[in-house]
Design an enzyme around this catalytic site. Structure first.
Site, short mmCIF file in Angstrom:
data_model
loop_
_atom_site.label_atom_id
_atom_site.label_comp_id
_atom_site.label_asym_id
_atom_site.label_seq_id
_atom_site.Cartn_x
_atom_site.Cartn_y
_atom_site.Cartn_z
N GLU A 1 14.14 -7.61 1.28
CA GLU A 1 12.98 -8.07 0.52
C GLU A 1 12.26 -9.19 1.26
O GLU A 1 11.01 -9.23 1.29
CB GLU A 1 13.41 -8.53 -0.87
CG GLU A 1 12.33 -9.16 -1.73
CD GLU A 1 11.17 -8.23 -2.06
OE1 GLU A 1 10.15 -8.73 -2.53
OE2 GLU A 1 11.28 -7.00 -1.83
N TRP B 1 -9.66 1.30 -2.66
CA TRP B 1 -8.64 1.35 -1.61
C TRP B 1 -8.78 2.73 -0.99
O TRP B 1 -8.54 3.74 -1.65
CB TRP B 1 -7.25 1.15 -2.20
CG TRP B 1 -6.16 1.06 -1.17
CD1 TRP B 1 -5.74 -0.06 -0.52
CD2 TRP B 1 -5.33 2.14 -0.70
NE1 TRP B 1 -4.71 0.25 0.34
CE2 TRP B 1 -4.43 1.59 0.26
CE3 TRP B 1 -5.27 3.51 -0.96
CZ2 TRP B 1 -3.49 2.36 0.92
CZ3 TRP B 1 -4.32 4.28 -0.30
CH2 TRP B 1 -3.45 3.70 0.63
N LYS C 1 -2.08 -3.42 -4.94
CA LYS C 1 -0.97 -3.83 -5.80
C LYS C 1 -0.25 -2.67 -6.45
O LYS C 1 0.97 -2.57 -6.39
CB LYS C 1 -1.52 -4.78 -6.88
CG LYS C 1 -0.46 -5.28 -7.87
CD LYS C 1 0.53 -6.20 -7.19
CE LYS C 1 1.50 -6.81 -8.18
NZ LYS C 1 2.53 -7.60 -7.49
N HIS D 1 26.16 -3.77 16.18
CA HIS D 1 25.99 -2.33 16.28
C HIS D 1 24.58 -1.95 16.72
O HIS D 1 24.09 -0.88 16.34
CB HIS D 1 26.37 -1.67 14.95
CG HIS D 1 27.78 -1.93 14.55
ND1 HIS D 1 28.85 -1.28 15.13
CD2 HIS D 1 28.30 -2.79 13.64
CE1 HIS D 1 29.97 -1.72 14.59
NE2 HIS D 1 29.67 -2.63 13.68
N CYS E 1 -7.13 1.21 -6.33
CA CYS E 1 -8.53 1.23 -6.77
C CYS E 1 -8.63 0.69 -8.19
O CYS E 1 -7.68 0.73 -8.97
CB CYS E 1 -9.15 2.61 -6.70
SG CYS E 1 -9.11 3.38 -5.09
N ASN F 1 -10.34 6.98 -9.46
CA ASN F 1 -9.08 6.57 -8.86
C ASN F 1 -8.21 7.81 -8.72
O ASN F 1 -8.21 8.67 -9.61
CB ASN F 1 -8.33 5.56 -9.73
CG ASN F 1 -9.07 4.24 -9.84
OD1 ASN F 1 -10.00 3.97 -9.09
ND2 ASN F 1 -8.63 3.41 -10.77
N GLY F 2 -7.44 7.90 -7.65
CA GLY F 2 -6.56 9.04 -7.48
C GLY F 2 -6.93 9.84 -6.24
O GLY F 2 -7.73 9.41 -5.41
N GLU G 1 4.32 -7.92 4.81
CA GLU G 1 3.17 -7.65 3.94
C GLU G 1 2.04 -8.64 4.14
O GLU G 1 0.87 -8.25 4.17
CB GLU G 1 3.60 -7.67 2.47
CG GLU G 1 4.37 -6.46 2.02
CD GLU G 1 4.76 -6.57 0.56
OE1 GLU G 1 4.60 -5.58 -0.16
OE2 GLU G 1 5.25 -7.64 0.14
N ARG H 1 -6.29 -4.40 -6.56
CA ARG H 1 -6.01 -2.97 -6.54
C ARG H 1 -6.70 -2.25 -5.38
O ARG H 1 -6.44 -1.07 -5.13
CB ARG H 1 -6.45 -2.33 -7.86
CG ARG H 1 -5.70 -2.81 -9.07
CD ARG H 1 -6.22 -2.15 -10.34
NE ARG H 1 -5.91 -0.73 -10.35
CZ ARG H 1 -4.89 -0.17 -10.96
NH1 ARG H 1 -4.02 -0.94 -11.60
NH2 ARG H 1 -4.70 1.13 -10.94
N LYS I 1 8.33 -9.13 2.51
CA LYS I 1 7.33 -10.15 2.22
C LYS I 1 6.66 -10.64 3.50
O LYS I 1 5.45 -10.82 3.56
CB LYS I 1 7.98 -11.34 1.48
CG LYS I 1 8.47 -11.03 0.09
CD LYS I 1 7.38 -10.91 -0.95
CE LYS I 1 6.94 -9.49 -1.15
NZ LYS I 1 7.84 -8.56 -1.74
#
Length: 616
Positions: free
Chosen positions: A489, A74, A611, A512, A2, A100-101, A496, A27, A493
């Site tokens: 990583e 968000w 983000k 395996h 947010c 926010n929070g 995402e 955000r 990506k």
């Protein structure tokens, strides 16, 4: 998560708020809204969806106000709807807040307020907080409405369990904005006859470079011509004015179609920034003054713990290989969100590093605080020099990557890995590396930015490969040793931004269980630089090919025979194996980017993501 922007001053507020929200949309982009002081009332404008929806509403209503607060969301509590968008009002309608929070005990508070006759119009925890502050305001005895609003905030917030960054306005006090924070960042921007409040300096850098970063339990009152910071419990709080260390242009997209692509291409320079001033040829070592530890103190460290989340965790995994290989110090990597719930054995010679691009990641901050509670020395590896993590650690290393706006981290990963390389180099020289080894490593490190630039020149080739596999339902990413974290990583990506299911694995784990997934429709991306396990990687590729699985290989130039076993090859320049992650990750970033573009995905605003993760 947010974003908050507040303004009070001599200009129309709504254009400034909208511009700030645009800069903070990374955000959160589920909904957006603003509340403006409008004479004897508040004008609240809210829209679900992207900020352009709010921009259209503002254009239609043409509000006139020189003070207001705004928010891009968000979603945590409640779906992304107009009703759940911030700002939210109290019962009287005269007070509005953005938040926010997460208010963890919001249901208990809501039930109490409902019993007292309050009516709610949303599903959010934020509206509960607005009503709670409003209760204390209405019960206040102060004649000055500003003092009463501050007192109401100071009375309401101790009843809250959870995290918050808030901004509040009231019709009785049209000349002030009141803000407060606990676990969610807020920064005050200082101007000439105008002041700003934001959750990130990128929102206000176009208007001011002088800022005050609020600490937890700070309550700030902002006026056109000044500001005042108090402690939540009352009394004055410490204030330090800082200077923003990046420009407005650095936070803009420029000529690139997406922030992510811009930031991928910035990596040669961001790596130079991470290395600048830290390589000493005279002593064939590294200079990291921010650690605030003497060589003798560093020599006594016999165990290191690295903590991070997401991309920072993957950088930490690379760091584990580096520190154990180069410095021969036992190192463990902990997912920060799990660390505080575990009872990790430590002693006085254990050193912990917490890794976070924003320096505000709530899980990493919690890991930091847990480590400090246990008496550990904790250092940070962060990008934001004035972040909460930077302020609460005992020292650390800034990665100097510059603002990273793209939700999918790119340049922050390579800068974190570069800093961890420097750290392992420093410990290695303290213990056993010769000066000759040191000088050779300096030469190789200084060559990395140009090598990254040469990989970026292959963008069209990588785009062609991406288009070839863009319709795949899934992908496997494989790497060995120090490149196993890079495979993870690369998979992250791809997940995402393209929404393709992707997973990263050690190449040798194929046999395996993972090989059961191999089929003609499932591409495997192998990191196969020319290192000690190159031939092993070739064998793993052959195993996939024998089962008709398509293979994309990232390989070292000069080994064209890999083209005989892989369907597509992306070459990287030669480098020591310990530095290869700085190179092998670049093709994976570009591959994910071009796959996402080919699939029509919103690269910079991937669904459900934000983000900076400032809620648990």
């Amino acid at each position: 998560m947010c974003g908050i922007v507040g303004y009070i001053g001599k200009r129309q507020a709504s254009p400034i708020l909208l511009d700030g929200l645009r800069r903070l949309e990374y955000r959160g982009y589920d909904s957006a809204g603003m509340a403006l002081q409008n004479g004897a009332s508040l004008q609240v404008l809210r829209r679900a969806g992207r900020i352009d929806n709010l921009r259209q509403l503002v254009a239609e209503t043409a509000p006139q106000s020189m003070a207001g607060i705004s928010h891009t969301r968000w979603a945590t509590h409640g779906a992304p709807t107009d009703e759940n968008a911030h700002p939210h009002r109290d019962q009287s309608g005269n007070l509005a807040i953005v938040h926010n929070g997460v208010i963890e005990n919001y249901q208990t508070l809501r039930d109490t307020l409902l019993a007292d006759g309050h009516i709610f119009g949303s599903e959010t925890d934020t509206e509960v907080l607005a009503h709670l502050i409003g209760v204390y305001y209405d019960a206040g005895t102060q004649e000055d409405p500003v003092a009463r609003l501050v007192a109401a905030v100071q009375a309401a917030l101790p009843r809250v369990k959870g995290t918050y960054g808030i901004a509040a306005i009231h019709t009785d006090a049209p000349d002030v904005i009141v803000g407060a924070r606990l676990g969610s960042p807020l920064v005050v921007g200082l101007g000439q006859d105008e002041h700003f409040l934001a959750s990130d300096v990128s929102a206000i850098v176009a208007h001011t470079k002088d800022v005050v970063y609020l600490n937890d339990y700070d309550v700030v009152t902002i006026k056109k011509d000044g500001f005042d910071v108090q402690a939540l419990a009352g009394g004055s709080a410490q204030v330090r004015v800082s200077r923003v260390d990046f420009t407005e242009d650095e936070a803009e997209m420029g000529d690139f179609p997406h922030y992510m692509l811009k930031e991928i291409y910035e990596q040669p320079q961001s790596l130079r920034n991470a290395l600048r001033g830290r390589l000493s040829r005279d002593e064939a070592t590294v200079v990291l003054g921010g650690l605030q530890m003497s060589p003798m103190e560093l020599r006594q460290i016999d165990r290191i713990i690295l903590s991070g989340c997401g991309t920072a965790y993957h950088a930490g995994m690379v760091g584990e290989y580096l520190l154990e290989t180069v410095a021969r110090i036992p190192t463990e990597v902990e997912i920060a969100s799990e660390f505080r719930y575990r009872n990790v054995p430590t002693d006085k010679n254990t050193l912990q590093f917490v890794i976070s691009q924003s320096g505000e990641t709530i899980d990493t901050l919690a890991a930091l605080r847990e480590a400090k509670r246990k008496g550990m020395k904790v250092l940070g590896i962060v990008n934001n020099v004035a972040s909460t993590i930077a302020r609460e650690t005992d020292g650390g290393i800034y990665i100097h990557a510059g603002p990273e706006i793209g939700v999918a981290a790119t340049k922050s990963f390579t800068s974190q890995v570069a800093v961890l390389t420097l750290l392992s180099f420093l410990f290695g020289r303290i213990h056993h590396l010769s000066s000759t080894d040191g000088l050779e490593l300096i030469d190789e490190l200084e060559a990395i930015p140009d090598k990254i630039a040469s990989i970026l020149e292959q963008a069209d080739h990588i785009k062609t490969i991406a288009n070839k596999y863009a319709d795949a339902d899934g992908m496997l990413f494989m790497g060995r040793q120090i490149n196993y974290p890079v495979a993870m990583e690369g998979a992250l990506k791809m997940k995402e931004i393209s929404y393709i299911y992707a997973s990263g694995h050690p190449s040798a784990e194929l046999k395996h269980g993972i090989i059961a997934l191999v089929k003609p429709e499932l591409p495997s991306i192998f990191l196969a630089p020319h290192d000690a396990v190159f031939e092993k990687n070739i064998s793993n590729i052959e195993e996939v090919k024998a089962r008709k699985g398509p293979v994309v290989a990232v390989a070292t130039e000069g080994h064209p025979h890999i083209e005989k076993v892989a369907d597509d090859v992306i070459y990287i320049p030669r480098s020591p194996s310990i530095l290869s992650p700085l190179l092998t990750v670049i093709p994976l970033q570009l591959l994910a980017y071009y796959v996402a573009v080919a699939r029509g995905c919103d690269v910079d605003k991937p669904r459900n993501l934000a983000k900076s993760v400032t809620v648990e």
